[in-house]
Design a protein around this motif. Structure first.
Motif, PDB file in Angstrom:
ATOM      1  N   ARG A 266       0.830  -1.215   0.000  1.00 27.24           N
ATOM      2  CA  ARG A 266       0.000   0.000   0.000  1.00 27.24           C
ATOM      3  C   ARG A 266       0.852   1.246   0.000  1.00 27.24           C
ATOM      4  NH1 ARG A 266      -4.655  -2.050   4.308  1.00 27.24           N
ATOM      5  NH2 ARG A 266      -5.953  -3.114   2.752  1.00 27.24           N
ATOM      6  N   ALA A 267       1.995   1.201   0.672  1.00 30.38           N
ATOM      7  CA  ALA A 267       2.885   2.356   0.688  1.00 30.38           C
ATOM      8  C   ALA A 267       3.426   2.651  -0.707  1.00 30.38           C
ATOM      9  CB  ALA A 267       4.040   2.114   1.658  1.00 30.38           C
ATOM     10  N   ARG A 268       3.491   1.622  -1.557  1.00 31.24           N
ATOM     11  CA  ARG A 268       3.955   1.813  -2.936  1.00 31.24           C
ATOM     12  C   ARG A 268       2.820   2.217  -3.870  1.00 31.24           C
ATOM     13  NH1 ARG A 268       8.744  -2.370  -3.974  1.00 31.24           N
ATOM     14  NH2 ARG A 268       9.385  -2.745  -1.815  1.00 31.24           N
ATOM     15  N   GLY A 269       1.636   2.411  -3.297  1.00 33.94           N
ATOM     16  CA  GLY A 269       0.518   2.856  -4.109  1.00 33.94           C
ATOM     17  C   GLY A 269      -0.200   1.752  -4.854  1.00 33.94           C
ATOM     18  N   MET A 270       0.027   0.511  -4.471  1.00 35.88           N
ATOM     19  CA  MET A 270      -0.614  -0.611  -5.166  1.00 35.88           C
ATOM     20  C   MET A 270      -2.088  -0.710  -4.787  1.00 35.88           C
ATOM     21  SD  MET A 270       2.153  -3.719  -5.005  1.00 35.88           S
ATOM     22  CE  MET A 270       3.709  -3.658  -5.881  1.00 35.88           C
ATOM     23  N   THR A 271      -2.909  -1.052  -5.758  1.00 34.24           N
ATOM     24  CA  THR A 271      -4.314  -1.374  -5.514  1.00 34.24           C
ATOM     25  C   THR A 271      -4.427  -2.884  -5.428  1.00 34.24           C
ATOM     26  OG1 THR A 271      -5.055   0.581  -6.723  1.00 34.24           O
ATOM     27  CG2 THR A 271      -6.670  -1.185  -6.365  1.00 34.24           C
ATOM     28  N   LEU A 272      -4.816  -3.393  -4.281  1.00 34.31           N
ATOM     29  CA  LEU A 272      -4.817  -4.842  -4.043  1.00 34.31           C
ATOM     30  C   LEU A 272      -6.175  -5.431  -4.386  1.00 34.31           C
ATOM     31  CD1 LEU A 272      -2.898  -4.912  -0.633  1.00 34.31           C
ATOM     32  CD2 LEU A 272      -1.970  -5.088  -2.957  1.00 34.31           C
TER      33      LEU A 272
END
Length: 631
Positions: A360-366
């Protein structure tokens, strides 16, 4: 309440003593000496009465102080017709008491501000509406609205996009901090940005701010060993004063010399300087986010010469972080992290939560996984975007792999290895490690600069892990694989070489914290047992905050001792001069007034202590025991 009544009584006594002194001087100016003596005695009487009451109460508690000298000097001065000297002593005593209470009140301001900021209610979302409810009704999981200017009432997490908070009252940080969604919010912070929603994570009594308030209240009730030492020495000083006054009278036959000796000796800087300087030190330390539980702990902190430092959660962050991702196939590291984090959303395991937080810190949408199954402590299986994914320990994953795999088990000292398989093929592994806190090397150097001679690392981890963590750091000794009782033994062993400080954060550290001369708990939100056992609590989860706390304690103690030595030295010289007839009672009273005011003003310098900045902190925390690798 008692403090308020006593403060008001001091004001009244000062006013009466000042009125009596000035009224008598006016009568003397107009040539009516008899009236002047009467007015001076009327000004002295209420002060002497209050002093006698104070002495009786002290004797009932088994305490003997220099108030007796003040009572003797006023009584003797009036008895032998030195009414002007008695009036000056009365003003001196009441003014000293007032100045002392004013100084302590000012010194406690930083800590009292914490108590005055406690909110009484909060805005809670319920059934589509907002209700203002008492803090006692807030339960974990409640959604609260934190308006601009509000003090955060309980611990929680940001539910909106972001929050801008002023934490200066708790941590000493002058600049507001910006927290994103799901970040933890510390109760007692002030909202200086737009209103935001927050999900409560603790009840009010269990929250950070409530714990701080309890610690502050306990600190304000304490007394320092130096203050108790002053009480004991005051009896010796009283005997010396009475003997010297008696000899001056007996050898010269002049009772006025005895009166002059008593006047110069009243009151004693030994009593005034210590509490003012040490309470001022408590105030300054609180300003920098270091809550010292009273003057006793501050005085002990100033004398520390050895340090026993816990590892996990103290020297290190206590939270695993990804330090490397190694791909064994066609998947790139980012894709591997996305698969692992998607599955780990369902797990509460710390390793799984660390992987999700990093993604999430890398901006990923899970994506949302399905057909999930978690084997507690081993791993998770499920489908992510149509792919069969397995994440967990190497043995757990390899048991479900049909193609590929490492030639030999992957091991890294100090690191956790998480394996990943996608559609039956081994995809690679993720390394996570507990990282050193920022500025650890500079922190240890700062301790040496402040006089800490021995620094030890104590941990329950394996020796290899401890050695990797301490590699390149300035430790005198490393002790690993220690049980809680063995940490206590280590602390007691080190105490033989001088006062020892123990720093820890977990329940297992509580016995060692209690055994040390000074126990320091990491963060106000650490384990309740460690905070309770500790003498010092760092209100922000930063180890380097201990440096300004230690420096403030040392300088406050130095100021207290300096004030005592100088004040007592001047008083003794004045007493000797009075005994030999070089000081009349009135002159002695004026001299002692000057000494007492100077001593208190000197002690108040502790309020202006500005600790030197600790060393520059590192920009990027390095992994504890794992070589830096590209992720």
């Amino acid at each position: 309440m008692y403090g308020v009544v006593r403060s008001r009584l001091n004001v009244v006594l000062v006013a009466l003593a000042l009125a009596g002194l000035l009224g008598g001087l006016a009568a003397l100016w107009f040539g009516t000496r008899g009236l002047a003596d009467t007015v001076w005695m009327l000004g002295v009487a209420p002060v002497l009465l209050a002093l006698v009451v104070e002495i009786v109460q002290s004797l009932r508690r088994g305490e003997v102080g220099l108030d007796i000298v003040a009572a003797l000097s006023m009584s003797a001065a009036m008895l032998f017709g030195e009414t002007l000297a008695a009036a000056i002593v009365a003003l001196m005593y009441s003014g000293g008491s007032f100045l002392e209470s004013f100084a302590e009140g000012r010194a406690r301001r930083e800590m009292s501000d914490l108590l005055s900021r406690v909110p009484r209610s909060a805005m809670r979302h319920r059934n589509g509406a907002l209700d203002e409810v008492p803090l006692e009704e807030i339960e974990p999981g409640d959604l609260l609205l934190i308006r601009q200017g509000d003090v955060v009432p309980v611990d929680g997490t940001v539910a909106g996009s972001q929050a801008v908070l002023d934490q200066s009252a708790l941590t000493g940080e002058s600049l507001p901090v910006r927290l994103g969604r799901d970040h933890e919010v510390m109760s007692g912070s002030s909202n200086v940005g737009e209103p935001f929603d927050m999900v409560a994570s603790r009840r009010v009594g269990d929250s950070t701010y409530a714990g701080i308030v309890r610690l502050v209240e306990a600190a304000q009730r304490s007394r320092a060993p130096m203050a108790r030492l002053a009480d004991r020495y005051s009896l010796l000083f009283l005997l010396v004063t009475v003997v010297l006054a008696g000899l001056a009278w007996w050898l010269t036959g002049d009772p006025i010399r005895a009166v002059a000796v008593l006047v110069v000796a009243t009151p004693c800087p030994l009593i005034l300087a210590v509490p003012v300087a040490l309470v001022a030190g408590l105030s300054r330390a609180a300003h920098f986010g270091v809550l010292i539980k009273g003057a006793k702990a501050l005085e002990a902190l100033a004398r520390v010469r050895g340090l026993v430092l816990d590892k996990t959660g103290t020297l290190t962050d206590g939270r695993p972080r990804i330090v490397a991702i190694h791909s064994a196939g066609d998947l790139d590291p980012a894709r591997m992290l996305g698969f692992a984090a998607a599955l780990d959303q369902v797990s509460k395991h710390p390793i799984a939560q660390a992987i999700v937080a990093d993604a999430r810190a890398r901006g990923m949408t899970l994506p949302i996984p399905d057909t999930l199954r978690e084997i507690p402590g081993e791993g998770v299986l499920g489908h992510v975007e149509g792919h069969e994914v397995v994440v967990g320990g190497t043995a757990f994953v390899m048991a479900r792999v049909t193609e590929g795999g490492p030639a030999e088990p992957i091991r890294e000292d100090g690191a956790a290895v998480v394996a990943l398989a996608v559609d039956g093929r081994f995809a690679g592994h993720i390394l996570l490690a507990d990282t050193l806190r920022e500025g650890t090397s500079e922190f240890l150097s700062g301790l040496r600069r402040l006089g800490v001679k021995r620094i030890l690392l104590a941990t329950g981890d394996r020796q290899a892990v401890a050695a990797h963590v301490a590699d390149g750091l300035d430790f005198d000794k490393i002790r690993a694989e220690l049980a809680p009782e063995e940490k206590v033994g280590l602390v007691l062993e080190e105490r033989g070489a001088g006062p020892v400080m123990m720093v820890g954060d977990g329940v297992n550290d509580a016995p060692a914290l209690a055994a040390a001369d000074v126990g320091v708990a990491m963060g106000a939100r650490g384990a309740a047992a460690s905070a309770e056992a500790a003498d010092v609590v760092l209100l922000v989860d930063r180890l380097d905050r201990l440096l300004p706390g230690l420096e403030i304690a040392q300088r406050a103690r130095h100021i207290a001792l300096e004030s005592v030595v100088v004040g007592i030295g001047l008083s003794v010289l004045g007493m000797i001069a009075a005994a030999f007839g070089y000081l009349a009672p009135v002159q002695g009273a004026v001299l002692q007034e000057v000494i007492d005011v100077a001593v208190i003003l000197n002690a108040l310098r502790a309020l202006r202590i500005r600790p030197t900045a600790p060393g520059e902190t590192m920009d990027v925390p390095q992994p504890a025991g794992v070589p830096e690798a590209a992720v």
